[in-house]
Design a protein around this motif. Structure first.
Motif, PDB file in Angstrom:
ATOM      1  N   GLU A  62      -6.691   7.010  -6.581  1.00  0.00           N
ATOM      2  CA  GLU A  62      -5.637   6.445  -7.439  1.00  0.00           C
ATOM      3  C   GLU A  62      -4.727   7.542  -7.976  1.00  0.00           C
ATOM      4  O   GLU A  62      -3.507   7.341  -8.094  1.00  0.00           O
ATOM      5  N   ALA A  63      -5.286   8.708  -8.288  1.00  0.00           N
ATOM      6  CA  ALA A  63      -4.452   9.831  -8.725  1.00  0.00           C
ATOM      7  C   ALA A  63      -3.546  10.291  -7.589  1.00  0.00           C
ATOM      8  O   ALA A  63      -2.375  10.641  -7.811  1.00  0.00           O
ATOM      9  N   SER A  64      -4.069  10.298  -6.367  1.00  0.00           N
ATOM     10  CA  SER A  64      -3.245  10.662  -5.216  1.00  0.00           C
ATOM     11  C   SER A  64      -2.096   9.673  -5.047  1.00  0.00           C
ATOM     12  O   SER A  64      -0.963  10.060  -4.722  1.00  0.00           O
ATOM     13  N   PHE A  65      -2.371   8.393  -5.266  1.00  0.00           N
ATOM     14  CA  PHE A  65      -1.314   7.383  -5.147  1.00  0.00           C
ATOM     15  C   PHE A  65      -0.225   7.619  -6.200  1.00  0.00           C
ATOM     16  O   PHE A  65       0.971   7.481  -5.905  1.00  0.00           O
ATOM     17  N   GLN A  66      -0.617   7.971  -7.411  1.00  0.00           N
ATOM     18  CA  GLN A  66       0.378   8.240  -8.453  1.00  0.00           C
ATOM     19  C   GLN A  66       1.224   9.455  -8.084  1.00  0.00           C
ATOM     20  O   GLN A  66       2.434   9.474  -8.331  1.00  0.00           O
ATOM     21  N   ARG A  67       0.608  10.470  -7.481  1.00  0.00           N
ATOM     22  CA  ARG A  67       1.393  11.620  -7.038  1.00  0.00           C
ATOM     23  C   ARG A  67       2.322  11.234  -5.888  1.00  0.00           C
ATOM     24  O   ARG A  67       3.433  11.751  -5.774  1.00  0.00           O
ATOM     25  N   LEU A  68       1.839  10.326  -5.034  1.00  0.00           N
ATOM     26  CA  LEU A  68       2.682   9.854  -3.940  1.00  0.00           C
ATOM     27  C   LEU A  68       3.943   9.182  -4.481  1.00  0.00           C
ATOM     28  O   LEU A  68       5.039   9.334  -3.927  1.00  0.00           O
ATOM     29  N   LEU A  69       3.814   8.461  -5.570  1.00  0.00           N
ATOM     30  CA  LEU A  69       4.971   7.806  -6.173  1.00  0.00           C
ATOM     31  C   LEU A  69       6.022   8.812  -6.620  1.00  0.00           C
ATOM     32  O   LEU A  69       7.227   8.534  -6.572  1.00  0.00           O
ATOM     33  N   THR A  70       5.578  10.005  -7.081  1.00  0.00           N
ATOM     34  CA  THR A  70       6.538  10.981  -7.587  1.00  0.00           C
ATOM     35  C   THR A  70       7.382  11.603  -6.487  1.00  0.00           C
ATOM     36  O   THR A  70       8.459  12.130  -6.767  1.00  0.00           O
ATOM     37  N   GLU A  71       6.913  11.534  -5.235  1.00  0.00           N
ATOM     38  CA  GLU A  71       7.689  12.145  -4.147  1.00  0.00           C
ATOM     39  C   GLU A  71       8.201  11.125  -3.142  1.00  0.00           C
ATOM     40  O   GLU A  71       8.935  11.471  -2.221  1.00  0.00           O
ATOM     41  N   TYR A  72       7.835   9.865  -3.328  1.00  0.00           N
ATOM     42  CA  TYR A  72       8.263   8.830  -2.390  1.00  0.00           C
ATOM     43  C   TYR A  72       9.730   8.491  -2.640  1.00  0.00           C
ATOM     44  O   TYR A  72      10.131   8.230  -3.784  1.00  0.00           O
ATOM     45  N   ARG A  73      10.543   8.478  -1.605  1.00  0.00           N
ATOM     46  CA  ARG A  73      11.987   8.305  -1.747  1.00  0.00           C
ATOM     47  C   ARG A  73      12.433   6.850  -1.566  1.00  0.00           C
ATOM     48  O   ARG A  73      13.598   6.540  -1.815  1.00  0.00           O
ATOM     49  N   GLY A  74      11.553   5.998  -1.130  1.00  0.00           N
ATOM     50  CA  GLY A  74      11.921   4.603  -0.982  1.00  0.00           C
ATOM     51  C   GLY A  74      11.611   3.806  -2.232  1.00  0.00           C
ATOM     52  O   GLY A  74      11.331   4.345  -3.302  1.00  0.00           O
ATOM     53  N   SER A  75      11.646   2.515  -2.092  1.00  0.00           N
ATOM     54  CA  SER A  75      11.329   1.633  -3.202  1.00  0.00           C
ATOM     55  C   SER A  75       9.826   1.609  -3.437  1.00  0.00           C
ATOM     56  O   SER A  75       9.031   1.623  -2.490  1.00  0.00           O
ATOM     57  N   SER A  76       9.442   1.558  -4.694  1.00  0.00           N
ATOM     58  CA  SER A  76       8.016   1.500  -5.021  1.00  0.00           C
ATOM     59  C   SER A  76       7.369   0.246  -4.457  1.00  0.00           C
ATOM     60  O   SER A  76       6.175   0.237  -4.135  1.00  0.00           O
ATOM     61  N   ARG A  77       8.152  -0.830  -4.310  1.00  0.00           N
ATOM     62  CA  ARG A  77       7.601  -2.089  -3.791  1.00  0.00           C
ATOM     63  C   ARG A  77       7.093  -1.938  -2.365  1.00  0.00           C
ATOM     64  O   ARG A  77       6.204  -2.675  -1.937  1.00  0.00           O
ATOM     65  N   GLN A  78       7.667  -0.990  -1.628  1.00  0.00           N
ATOM     66  CA  GLN A  78       7.219  -0.804  -0.253  1.00  0.00           C
ATOM     67  C   GLN A  78       5.809  -0.216  -0.185  1.00  0.00           C
ATOM     68  O   GLN A  78       5.167  -0.269   0.863  1.00  0.00           O
ATOM     69  N   LEU A  79       5.348   0.339  -1.295  1.00  0.00           N
ATOM     70  CA  LEU A  79       4.005   0.905  -1.335  1.00  0.00           C
ATOM     71  C   LEU A  79       2.981  -0.099  -1.854  1.00  0.00           C
ATOM     72  O   LEU A  79       1.818   0.254  -2.066  1.00  0.00           O
ATOM     73  N   GLU A  80       3.403  -1.344  -2.071  1.00  0.00           N
ATOM     74  CA  GLU A  80       2.490  -2.356  -2.604  1.00  0.00           C
ATOM     75  C   GLU A  80       1.258  -2.542  -1.730  1.00  0.00           C
ATOM     76  O   GLU A  80       0.139  -2.681  -2.248  1.00  0.00           O
ATOM     77  N   PRO A  81       1.371  -2.554  -0.377  1.00  0.00           N
ATOM     78  CA  PRO A  81       0.156  -2.700   0.431  1.00  0.00           C
ATOM     79  C   PRO A  81      -0.850  -1.574   0.198  1.00  0.00           C
ATOM     80  O   PRO A  81      -2.059  -1.815   0.176  1.00  0.00           O
ATOM     81  N   ALA A  82      -0.358  -0.348   0.017  1.00  0.00           N
ATOM     82  CA  ALA A  82      -1.273   0.766  -0.253  1.00  0.00           C
ATOM     83  C   ALA A  82      -1.956   0.575  -1.600  1.00  0.00           C
ATOM     84  O   ALA A  82      -3.161   0.847  -1.752  1.00  0.00           O
ATOM     85  N   MET A  83      -1.203   0.096  -2.594  1.00  0.00           N
ATOM     86  CA  MET A  83      -1.806  -0.178  -3.892  1.00  0.00           C
ATOM     87  C   MET A  83      -2.843  -1.292  -3.790  1.00  0.00           C
ATOM     88  O   MET A  83      -3.924  -1.222  -4.399  1.00  0.00           O
ATOM     89  N   ALA A  84      -2.523  -2.331  -2.992  1.00  0.00           N
ATOM     90  CA  ALA A  84      -3.471  -3.432  -2.809  1.00  0.00           C
ATOM     91  C   ALA A  84      -4.753  -2.936  -2.146  1.00  0.00           C
ATOM     92  O   ALA A  84      -5.857  -3.389  -2.483  1.00  0.00           O
ATOM     93  N   MET A  85      -4.618  -2.006  -1.224  1.00  0.00           N
ATOM     94  CA  MET A  85      -5.792  -1.460  -0.552  1.00  0.00           C
ATOM     95  C   MET A  85      -6.714  -0.774  -1.560  1.00  0.00           C
ATOM     96  O   MET A  85      -7.943  -0.961  -1.533  1.00  0.00           O
ATOM     97  N   LEU A  86      -6.143   0.006  -2.464  1.00  0.00           N
ATOM     98  CA  LEU A  86      -6.947   0.654  -3.494  1.00  0.00           C
ATOM     99  C   LEU A  86      -7.564  -0.379  -4.435  1.00  0.00           C
ATOM    100  O   LEU A  86      -8.724  -0.257  -4.847  1.00  0.00           O
ATOM    101  N   THR A  87      -6.770  -1.381  -4.804  1.00  0.00           N
ATOM    102  CA  THR A  87      -7.260  -2.405  -5.718  1.00  0.00           C
ATOM    103  C   THR A  87      -8.477  -3.113  -5.137  1.00  0.00           C
ATOM    104  O   THR A  87      -9.500  -3.292  -5.812  1.00  0.00           O
ATOM    105  N   TYR A  88      -8.402  -3.493  -3.856  1.00  0.00           N
ATOM    106  CA  TYR A  88      -9.506  -4.245  -3.274  1.00  0.00           C
ATOM    107  C   TYR A  88     -10.653  -3.339  -2.848  1.00  0.00           C
ATOM    108  O   TYR A  88     -11.790  -3.822  -2.698  1.00  0.00           O
ATOM    109  N   ALA A  89     -10.406  -2.068  -2.691  1.00  0.00           N
ATOM    110  CA  ALA A  89     -11.530  -1.148  -2.509  1.00  0.00           C
ATOM    111  C   ALA A  89     -12.387  -1.125  -3.772  1.00  0.00           C
ATOM    112  O   ALA A  89     -13.624  -1.088  -3.708  1.00  0.00           O
TER     113      ALA A  89
END
Length: 707
Positions: A589-616
């Motif tokens: 989850e910390a890695s995902f938050q760091r990914l958000l700081t450098e991701y240049r697209g919309s945060s919504r496009q990372l929703e599947p990755a967030m869902a993967m962490l949530t269901y893990a």
């Protein structure tokens, strides 16, 4: 644009924390008193005492007194030693080489954690200042080292002596925070609606809660371990706190399992009275947990009898049976909920007894329902962090090398251009460069924005008044407020620290135009840091994130396998596997938050990755619910589901690592035993459903994980 907006939002965001008023006052006194003495007694050398006190104060991050004393003492001694480099009137090439070697070594201090890493940054900065402001001779350098020791001792006296010395207070507060978070969860579940969906619609809320409790639990474990290492002769209070700490781990597992059980329990109107009794018991449990937290925070126990138990749930269950019977699935689910409440009652009754006798030293009963966690019984070899990070594949190793090269380049540039107060350029490079590229840009924005606003504030103040007495008061106020607000916002800390440092330099040199110099030097240093982050062994989070997720999926698998091979969730192997899963999920989850700081697209496009962490994490919760029933169904063979889910999780982990879509789910799972009870079948079915959702989330996330 979205990325830049996220960085701007992070600049103004306030963290949910309290201002560190005591730390701010100590910082003001640590710097201000030596400065006042220097001004009133005409002792310019005394300003080095104030500067040393500032450096030593900056490395004090709170926590156990022993750790604070060791950190501040080490900073004092190492600062005094490095102050001797001011006697070295080095040629430019030697200064560049020394900067590279020392700053690289200081960057490698992150191997031992955040506090040693911070001390490395502060030591690197002081060394840069010492090289930029050489002493006349060795005697003067020796005198400066002595003044640094005086400043360090002055800061340590303020932090560790003048304030009340309560060795176990940090551990008490850390454990109390855990109990308050558990109480919040018990209250939340106690307010669930009797009809409709039981879980909150936003599953991220559940993930956030579990993450917070695990993080708080690990922090409390570290604080208590450090405190007890330093006080081996006073074991009674430490043993009491250890029991309360392990109680958090035990209650946490049950507060994960019980909501999972309620989610699979029938919710028709005829069950409302029964569900209401279960949720009433949870609300009353929250009151006991808050009482334990108050006993820890107030440092005294006030016996308050606990009036709740599972008897009302048992009577409601019996009444439901007498009225017309219960289907097997409903009877199994609610009977299990009642059994979990019985365990919670047993735990909290023992924990209340321990909390109410923290001060009188009453011996702990030998038959407590929870024992020490394996993690509390082992230490870590001193050189292990160094060995773990001594390779080019290590993020910390690459960061340290990048930091040393960038600082050396900045030193060469400063000397080549002959910049006024050029050490501000090098300090900015050291402060801004972070192990991760997104964090470097964020820190650069905070540093640049803070310097611009703070230097403008200093320039405006100097334009109005140049009375040294007034400016000294302003410096003390700026330092006090800056340190106090640091837990809330690093940006505001930079804004308030900048004018304090500018005014301090202006008073020392008599040059009242340094605000503009600091702004220019900060911009140069920030540019060097950003270029270094981009060109020197970059560490983009998009490369690391899939590996972190794969590790979390494998931790899910290992946790399930440990539960399948154990007879109870209290066995050390199960508890350790659950802890490892929690830590690995935190890392992902910390890695995902760091990914958000450098991701240049919309945060919504990372929703599947967030869902993967949530269901893990949700899969782990389902395993915890299954583990909590093992002592009633310990003989059941879980090998079929463990084999099925273990193979699927391993395939998901491999797919994430290789950035590909996972294989389709197997059509069928090995049949369960015919004598499997209803509750176990329900739990296993839920486990498989969570696995299916996790598989679908991984399929959707595959395009975003591709390089």
């Amino acid at each position: 644009m979205n990325s830049f907006r996220r960085h701007v939002e992070s600049f103004v965001r306030l963290e949910p924390a309290r201002p560190a008023l005591g730390a701010g006052l100590r910082a003001a006194l640590a710097v201000g008193v030596p400065m006042v003495v220097a001004a009133t007694q005409h002792l310019p050398a005394a300003t080095w005492v104030g500067m040393a006190a500032l450096f030593v104060t900056l490395v004090d991050r709170g926590g156990p007194y022993r750790d604070r004393a060791v950190t501040m003492g080490a900073m004092t001694l190492l600062g005094a030693v490095m102050g001797l480099v001011s006697a070295l009137h080095l040629p430019p090439w030697a200064a560049v080489l020394l900067t590279f070697c020392w700053v690289t070594a200081c960057g490698f201090a992150r191997s031992y954690g955040d506090t040693p890493g911070l001390m490395g940054v502060v030591l690197a900065n002081y060394t840069v200042v010492s090289l930029a402001l050489p002493a006349h001779d060795f005697a003067a350098a020796l005198s400066r080292s002595g003044l640094f020791i005086m400043g360090g001792l002055w800061a340590m006296m303020l932090a560790l002596v003048l304030w009340p010395l309560r060795p176990y207070r940090p551990a008490r507060f850390a454990i109390a925070r855990c109990y308050r978070e558990l109480a919040d969860r018990a209250e939340e579940v106690g307010r669930w609606p009797l009809e409709g969906p039981t879980a909150p619609p936003n599953l991220v809320e559940v993930v956030d809660w579990e993450s917070r409790v695990r993080q708080s639990l690990e922090e409390a474990r570290g604080v208590l371990a450090s405190t007890r290492r330093g006080r081996a002769g006073e074991s009674d209070r430490g043993e009491h706190l250890l029991v309360l700490l392990e109680g958090v781990d035990a209650v946490l597992a049950l507060l994960v399992a019980l909501p999972e059980t309620l989610e699979v329990s029938p919710r028709e109107t005829r069950y409302h009275a029964l569900r209401a009794e279960v949720q009433r018991a949870l609300s009353e449990l929250a009151r006991d947990l808050r009482h334990i937290a108050r006993a820890l925070e107030q440092e005294k126990g006030e016996p308050e009898p606990s009036t709740w138990n599972a008897e009302r749930v048992r009577r409601a269950l019996a009444a439901q049976v007498a009225e017309g019977g219960l289907p097997d699935s409903a009877r199994a689910a609610y009977s299990h909920a009642e059994a979990l409440l019985v365990r919670l009652r047993e735990y909290t009754e023992a924990l209340l007894e321990v909390a109410n006798h923290l001060e009188d030293g009453r011996p702990i009963e030998s038959d407590l329902p929870m024992g020490p966690h394996p993690a509390s019984l082992r230490g870590r070899p001193l050189l292990e962090p160094l060995r773990d990070n001594l390779s080019i594949g290590s993020v910390i190793f690459r960061h340290a090398l990048r930091l040393g090269v960038a600082a050396a380049i900045a030193t060469a540039l400063v000397q080549g251009l002959g910049l006024d107060h050029g050490y501000w350029v090098i300090i900015t490079v050291i402060v801004v460069l972070q192990p991760y590229s997104g964090m470097t840009f964020q820190r650069g924005l905070q540093r640049a924005g803070g310097t611009l606003l703070g230097s403008a504030l200093a320039a405006g103040l100097v334009a109005l008044v140049r009375d040294p007495a007034v400016l000294l008061v302003a410096i003390m106020v700026f330092f006090a407020v800056a340190i106090a607000v640091k837990p809330l916002s690093l940006s505001f800390f930079q804004v308030l620290l900048a004018p304090a440092l500018v005014l301090l330099a202006e008073i020392q040199t008599g040059d009242w135009e340094l605000a503009g110099v600091r702004i220019a030097n900060t911009m140069i240093g920030g540019a060097i840091a950003l270029i270094g982050a981009r060109l020197l062994w970059p560490s983009p989070e998009r490369v690391r994130f899939p590996e972190e997720v794969a590790n979390a999926l494998r931790a899910d698998r290992d946790y399930l396998l440990s539960v399948a091979s154990a007879g109870s969730d209290a066995e050390p192997e199960v508890r350790e596997a659950r802890r490892k899963l929690g830590l690995q999920l935190l890392s992902a989850e910390a890695s995902f938050q760091r990914l958000l700081t450098e991701y240049r697209g919309s945060s919504r496009q990372l929703e599947p990755a967030m869902a993967m962490l949530t269901y893990a994490r949700r899969f782990g919760s389902a395993v915890t619910a299954l583990a909590a029933s093992r002592q009633w169904h310990g003989r059941q063979d879980l090998s079929p589901v463990a084999s099925y889910a273990g193979n699927v999780l391993e395939d998901l982990a491999v797919a994430v690592e290789h950035r590909r879509v996972p294989s389709p789910l197997p059509k069928t799972m090995s049949a369960q035993q015919e004598d499997t009870d209803v509750l176990s079948r329900t739990q296993l079915d839920r486990l498989v459903r969570q696995l299916t959702v996790l598989h679908h989330a991984t399929v959707r996330a595959a395009p975003q994980l591709s390089p």
